[in-house]
Design a protein around this motif. Structure first.
Motif, PDB file in Angstrom:
ATOM      1  N   PHE A 180      45.789  13.114  35.787  1.00  0.00           N
ATOM      2  CA  PHE A 180      47.184  13.031  36.208  1.00  0.00           C
ATOM      3  C   PHE A 180      48.074  13.456  35.034  1.00  0.00           C
ATOM      4  O   PHE A 180      47.932  12.914  33.942  1.00  0.00           O
ATOM      5  N   HIS A 181      48.965  14.407  35.287  1.00  0.00           N
ATOM      6  CA  HIS A 181      49.849  14.910  34.232  1.00  0.00           C
ATOM      7  C   HIS A 181      51.254  14.360  34.440  1.00  0.00           C
ATOM      8  O   HIS A 181      51.805  14.476  35.543  1.00  0.00           O
ATOM      9  N   VAL A 182      51.824  13.782  33.385  1.00  0.00           N
ATOM     10  CA  VAL A 182      53.144  13.142  33.494  1.00  0.00           C
ATOM     11  C   VAL A 182      54.115  13.760  32.498  1.00  0.00           C
ATOM     12  O   VAL A 182      53.701  14.408  31.532  1.00  0.00           O
ATOM     13  N   LEU A 236      35.097  10.133  25.675  1.00  0.00           N
ATOM     14  CA  LEU A 236      34.398  10.672  26.855  1.00  0.00           C
ATOM     15  C   LEU A 236      34.244  12.188  26.796  1.00  0.00           C
ATOM     16  O   LEU A 236      33.368  12.744  27.442  1.00  0.00           O
ATOM     17  N   ARG A 237      35.147  12.853  26.084  1.00  0.00           N
ATOM     18  CA  ARG A 237      35.031  14.317  25.960  1.00  0.00           C
ATOM     19  C   ARG A 237      35.637  14.746  24.631  1.00  0.00           C
ATOM     20  O   ARG A 237      36.768  14.382  24.327  1.00  0.00           O
ATOM     21  N   TYR A 238      34.894  15.518  23.848  1.00  0.00           N
ATOM     22  CA  TYR A 238      35.472  16.152  22.659  1.00  0.00           C
ATOM     23  C   TYR A 238      36.494  17.174  23.131  1.00  0.00           C
ATOM     24  O   TYR A 238      36.271  17.856  24.125  1.00  0.00           O
ATOM     25  N   PRO A 271      50.385  26.838  33.117  1.00  0.00           N
ATOM     26  CA  PRO A 271      49.881  26.837  31.741  1.00  0.00           C
ATOM     27  C   PRO A 271      50.071  25.467  31.089  1.00  0.00           C
ATOM     28  O   PRO A 271      51.068  24.787  31.353  1.00  0.00           O
ATOM     29  N   THR A 272      49.106  25.037  30.294  1.00  0.00           N
ATOM     30  CA  THR A 272      49.326  23.879  29.425  1.00  0.00           C
ATOM     31  C   THR A 272      48.944  24.345  28.019  1.00  0.00           C
ATOM     32  O   THR A 272      48.488  25.478  27.844  1.00  0.00           O
ATOM     33  N   GLU A 273      49.128  23.488  27.037  1.00  0.00           N
ATOM     34  CA  GLU A 273      48.768  23.894  25.671  1.00  0.00           C
ATOM     35  C   GLU A 273      47.253  23.985  25.479  1.00  0.00           C
ATOM     36  O   GLU A 273      46.778  24.586  24.528  1.00  0.00           O
ATOM     37  N   ASN A 302      33.888  14.059  40.956  1.00  0.00           N
ATOM     38  CA  ASN A 302      34.452  14.373  39.637  1.00  0.00           C
ATOM     39  C   ASN A 302      35.987  14.262  39.659  1.00  0.00           C
ATOM     40  O   ASN A 302      36.667  15.146  40.149  1.00  0.00           O
ATOM     41  N   PRO A 303      36.542  13.169  39.121  1.00  0.00           N
ATOM     42  CA  PRO A 303      37.982  12.908  39.270  1.00  0.00           C
ATOM     43  C   PRO A 303      38.885  13.840  38.452  1.00  0.00           C
ATOM     44  O   PRO A 303      38.412  14.538  37.555  1.00  0.00           O
ATOM     45  N   LEU A 304      40.167  13.819  38.785  1.00  0.00           N
ATOM     46  CA  LEU A 304      41.147  14.729  38.184  1.00  0.00           C
ATOM     47  C   LEU A 304      42.032  13.998  37.163  1.00  0.00           C
ATOM     48  O   LEU A 304      42.132  12.772  37.189  1.00  0.00           O
ATOM     49  N   LEU A 315      45.748  14.972  24.555  1.00  0.00           N
ATOM     50  CA  LEU A 315      44.916  13.771  24.616  1.00  0.00           C
ATOM     51  C   LEU A 315      45.028  13.162  26.006  1.00  0.00           C
ATOM     52  O   LEU A 315      46.136  12.973  26.514  1.00  0.00           O
ATOM     53  N   THR A 316      43.877  12.869  26.629  1.00  0.00           N
ATOM     54  CA  THR A 316      43.850  12.212  27.945  1.00  0.00           C
ATOM     55  C   THR A 316      43.351  10.793  27.758  1.00  0.00           C
ATOM     56  O   THR A 316      42.351  10.569  27.068  1.00  0.00           O
ATOM     57  N   LEU A 317      44.079   9.837  28.355  1.00  0.00           N
ATOM     58  CA  LEU A 317      43.696   8.430  28.238  1.00  0.00           C
ATOM     59  C   LEU A 317      43.228   7.911  29.588  1.00  0.00           C
ATOM     60  O   LEU A 317      43.939   8.045  30.591  1.00  0.00           O
ATOM     61  N   VAL A 318      42.038   7.329  29.618  1.00  0.00           N
ATOM     62  CA  VAL A 318      41.560   6.665  30.829  1.00  0.00           C
ATOM     63  C   VAL A 318      42.008   5.216  30.752  1.00  0.00           C
ATOM     64  O   VAL A 318      41.756   4.530  29.762  1.00  0.00           O
ATOM     65  N   VAL A 319      42.740   4.799  31.787  1.00  0.00           N
ATOM     66  CA  VAL A 319      43.338   3.449  31.833  1.00  0.00           C
ATOM     67  C   VAL A 319      43.058   2.828  33.207  1.00  0.00           C
ATOM     68  O   VAL A 319      42.768   3.560  34.163  1.00  0.00           O
ATOM     69  N   VAL A 346      44.429  24.491  28.401  1.00  0.00           N
ATOM     70  CA  VAL A 346      43.932  25.535  29.303  1.00  0.00           C
ATOM     71  C   VAL A 346      44.868  25.575  30.515  1.00  0.00           C
ATOM     72  O   VAL A 346      45.687  24.663  30.689  1.00  0.00           O
ATOM     73  N   TYR A 347      44.747  26.589  31.363  1.00  0.00           N
ATOM     74  CA  TYR A 347      45.539  26.622  32.594  1.00  0.00           C
ATOM     75  C   TYR A 347      45.006  25.564  33.561  1.00  0.00           C
ATOM     76  O   TYR A 347      43.799  25.322  33.638  1.00  0.00           O
ATOM     77  N   GLY A 348      45.922  24.912  34.278  1.00  0.00           N
ATOM     78  CA  GLY A 348      45.532  23.901  35.247  1.00  0.00           C
ATOM     79  C   GLY A 348      45.833  24.375  36.665  1.00  0.00           C
ATOM     80  O   GLY A 348      46.718  25.210  36.893  1.00  0.00           O
ATOM     81  N   ALA A 401      45.783  17.974  37.954  1.00  0.00           N
ATOM     82  CA  ALA A 401      45.395  19.351  37.644  1.00  0.00           C
ATOM     83  C   ALA A 401      44.090  19.400  36.872  1.00  0.00           C
ATOM     84  O   ALA A 401      44.043  18.978  35.724  1.00  0.00           O
ATOM     85  N   PRO A 402      43.047  19.913  37.498  1.00  0.00           N
ATOM     86  CA  PRO A 402      41.850  20.255  36.733  1.00  0.00           C
ATOM     87  C   PRO A 402      42.053  21.635  36.127  1.00  0.00           C
ATOM     88  O   PRO A 402      43.057  22.300  36.410  1.00  0.00           O
ATOM     89  N   SER A 403      41.116  22.068  35.306  1.00  0.00           N
ATOM     90  CA  SER A 403      41.228  23.409  34.754  1.00  0.00           C
ATOM     91  C   SER A 403      41.135  24.439  35.897  1.00  0.00           C
ATOM     92  O   SER A 403      40.440  24.214  36.888  1.00  0.00           O
ATOM     93  N   ALA A 404      41.855  25.555  35.729  1.00  0.00           N
ATOM     94  CA  ALA A 404      41.993  26.538  36.815  1.00  0.00           C
ATOM     95  C   ALA A 404      40.846  27.551  36.801  1.00  0.00           C
ATOM     96  O   ALA A 404      41.031  28.730  36.497  1.00  0.00           O
TER      97      ALA A 404
HETATM   98  O1  TXA Z   1      43.199  19.884  28.900  1.00  0.00           O
HETATM   99  C1  TXA Z   1      42.884  19.385  29.971  1.00  0.00           C
HETATM  100  O2  TXA Z   1      42.508  18.217  30.085  1.00  0.00           O
HETATM  101  C2  TXA Z   1      42.980  20.291  31.217  1.00  0.00           C
HETATM  102  C3  TXA Z   1      44.450  20.621  31.462  1.00  0.00           C
HETATM  103  C4  TXA Z   1      44.659  21.425  32.714  1.00  0.00           C
HETATM  104  O3  TXA Z   1      45.215  19.448  31.462  1.00  0.00           O
HETATM  105  N1  TXA Z   1      42.386  19.662  32.348  1.00  0.00           N
HETATM  106  C5  TXA Z   1      41.052  19.505  32.478  1.00  0.00           C
HETATM  107  O4  TXA Z   1      40.685  18.945  33.692  1.00  0.00           O
HETATM  108  O5  TXA Z   1      40.246  19.805  31.622  1.00  0.00           O
HETATM  109  P1  TXA Z   1      39.186  18.961  34.233  1.00  0.00           P
HETATM  110  O6  TXA Z   1      39.304  18.521  35.637  1.00  0.00           O
HETATM  111  O7  TXA Z   1      38.578  20.266  33.991  1.00  0.00           O
HETATM  112  O8  TXA Z   1      38.502  17.820  33.423  1.00  0.00           O
HETATM  113  C6  TXA Z   1      38.883  16.486  33.665  1.00  0.00           C
HETATM  114  C7  TXA Z   1      37.850  15.555  33.113  1.00  0.00           C
HETATM  115  C8  TXA Z   1      36.571  15.546  33.911  1.00  0.00           C
HETATM  116  O9  TXA Z   1      35.484  15.559  32.988  1.00  0.00           O
HETATM  117  C9  TXA Z   1      36.637  14.209  34.652  1.00  0.00           C
HETATM  118  O10 TXA Z   1      35.370  13.678  34.923  1.00  0.00           O
HETATM  119  C10 TXA Z   1      37.393  13.356  33.668  1.00  0.00           C
HETATM  120  O11 TXA Z   1      38.384  14.221  33.187  1.00  0.00           O
HETATM  121  N2  TXA Z   1      38.025  12.194  34.307  1.00  0.00           N
HETATM  122  C11 TXA Z   1      39.045  12.169  35.190  1.00  0.00           C
HETATM  123  N3  TXA Z   1      39.317  10.912  35.598  1.00  0.00           N
HETATM  124  C12 TXA Z   1      38.455  10.111  34.935  1.00  0.00           C
HETATM  125  C13 TXA Z   1      38.228   8.706  34.915  1.00  0.00           C
HETATM  126  N4  TXA Z   1      38.940   7.867  35.653  1.00  0.00           N
HETATM  127  N5  TXA Z   1      37.246   8.234  34.110  1.00  0.00           N
HETATM  128  C14 TXA Z   1      36.511   9.085  33.352  1.00  0.00           C
HETATM  129  N6  TXA Z   1      36.670  10.422  33.321  1.00  0.00           N
HETATM  130  C15 TXA Z   1      37.630  10.940  34.106  1.00  0.00           C
END
Ligand code: TXA
Ligand code: MG
Length: 314
Positions: free
Chosen positions: A58-60, A189-191, A24-26, A54-56, A88-92, A28-30, A135-138
């Motif tokens: 990384f959770h830290v 990149l994603r709302y 579980p995360t806050e 479609n890349p994944l 919040l996810t940061l692409v670096v 969705v499930y991963g 972890a992508p969404s489960a």
């Molecule tokens: O809330 C979330 O982000 C959930 C939980 C489980 O952490 N995870 C999630 O993962 O939604 P997923 O795999 O369903 O979506 C990940 C998104 C995808 O749209 C992917 O293309 C993008 O992140 N992504 C991953 N690495 C990337 C990168 N280097 N550059 C651009 N987009 C990236």
């Protein structure tokens, strides 16, 4: 294989042995694997039927771990300091010195997506493993995300079901917001669960959204995504025969309502559970969803709905 629920300790042992675990995360499930285990990462792509381009994420567990993976610009550091732990996810850019191969998880990109989740169980598992988890969404690629353990069970094939850590219903209910910090100015990149307005308050500008399904920057932003098996109709102000109607605020023709009081946070949390619940092809011919305002989390909700309405490509 029959599914089973496991504890945090069992989850960390299972991951260390090279198996997958649903966590579980806050948001969705991963569906998690350790970031250095390419065999396990391959299983994620197979199990989800996810395209390998479609890349994944990384959770830290902390900033130090994040900086073993990626290079943080001053703006990226400010965003991490403000919003982490959180959705919040940061692409670096990828750090030069990562001691393992990242090619599979990053789909060969020179950047990598990182987030520090807030959920205590997810945090504990990362700490016990002592390494980042990808972890992508489960859920199956392209389908509804799971914000409850029961929806993970519904969404993945029983013969492939990973063990699950049951953390109840995910508090935020929508995936993380993704920002590309390798671009100046930072781009959206994603709302997601952090509204753009909150990010603009910190950056002092509104990051521009790039909605380009084919762009390498956001390969996961496929047009059809987050979709139930039933067709979806959004901005619906009427309910047609045999449709399930999902209301919002006062627009309501059934007992199903994302938020009777019109609160977007409540709607975000209710969104995936209600979509799962209404996705009954034997009972309904489609799901009609009331208009959701375009402000705050409304952007992320409308984004999910737009993609759920898009015809599947396969
Ligand atoms: O809330 C979330 O982000 C959930 C939980 C489980 O952490 N995870 C999630 O993962 O939604 P997923 O795999 O369903 O979506 C990940 C998104 C995808 O749209 C992917 O293309 C993008 O992140 N992504 C991953 N690495 C990337 C990168 N280097 N550059 C651009 N987009 C990236
Ligand atoms: Mg997903």
């Amino acid at each position: 294989m029959t599914f089973h629920f496991i504890s945090v300790d069992q989850a960390s042992d299972t991951l260390k042995k090279g198996h997958l675990v649903a966590l579980p995360t806050e948001t969705v499930y991963g569906l998690a694997a350790t970031a250095h285990d390419e065999q396990a990462i391959l299983k994620i792509y197979q199990l989800k039927k996810r395209p390998s381009f479609n890349p994944l994420i990384f959770h830290v567990s902390d900033q130090k771990m994040a900086e073993t993976l990626g290079v943080f610009s001053p703006e990226a550091k400010l965003l991490a300091k403000t919003f982490w732990p959180g959705p919040l996810t940061l692409v670096v850019p990828i750090c030069q010195h990562i001691p393992f191969s990242t090619g599979l998880a990053t789909a060969g990109l020179s950047t990598l997506a990182i987030r520090m989740p807030q959920h205590p169980l997810m945090q504990q598992v990362i700490q016990k493993v002592g390494a980042p988890l990808v972890a992508p969404s489960a859920n199956l690629s392209g389908y509804l995300s799971a914000t409850r353990a029961q929806d993970v069970l519904k969404g993945l094939a029983p013969e492939n079901m990973p063990p699950i850590v049951d953390g109840g219903t995910c508090e935020r209910g929508l995936e993380s917001t993704i920002l590309d910090t390798t671009h100046t100015p930072v781009r959206l990149l994603r709302y997601g669960a952090v509204p753009t307005e909150s990010i603009a308050n910190i950056l002092h500008y509104t990051p521009q959204s790039i909605d380009a399904p084919t762009a390498i920057k956001a390969p996961g932003q496929l047009k059809s995504h987050y979709a139930p098996s039933l067709p979806v109709r959004m901005n619906a102000t009427t309910c047609e025969k045999d449709e399930a109607f999902l209301g919002f605020g006062s627009v309501s023709f059934s007992q199903w309502n994302l938020s009777p009081s019109g609160h977007l946070e409540e709607a975000a949390c209710a969104f995936f559970p209600l979509m799962h619940q209404l996705d009954q092809p034997q009972k309904y011919k489609g799901i009609a969803v009331a208009p959701i305002p375009l402000s705050g989390l409304g952007y992320a909700l409308n984004d999910r709905l737009t993609r759920a309405c898009s015809p599947r490509t396969k």
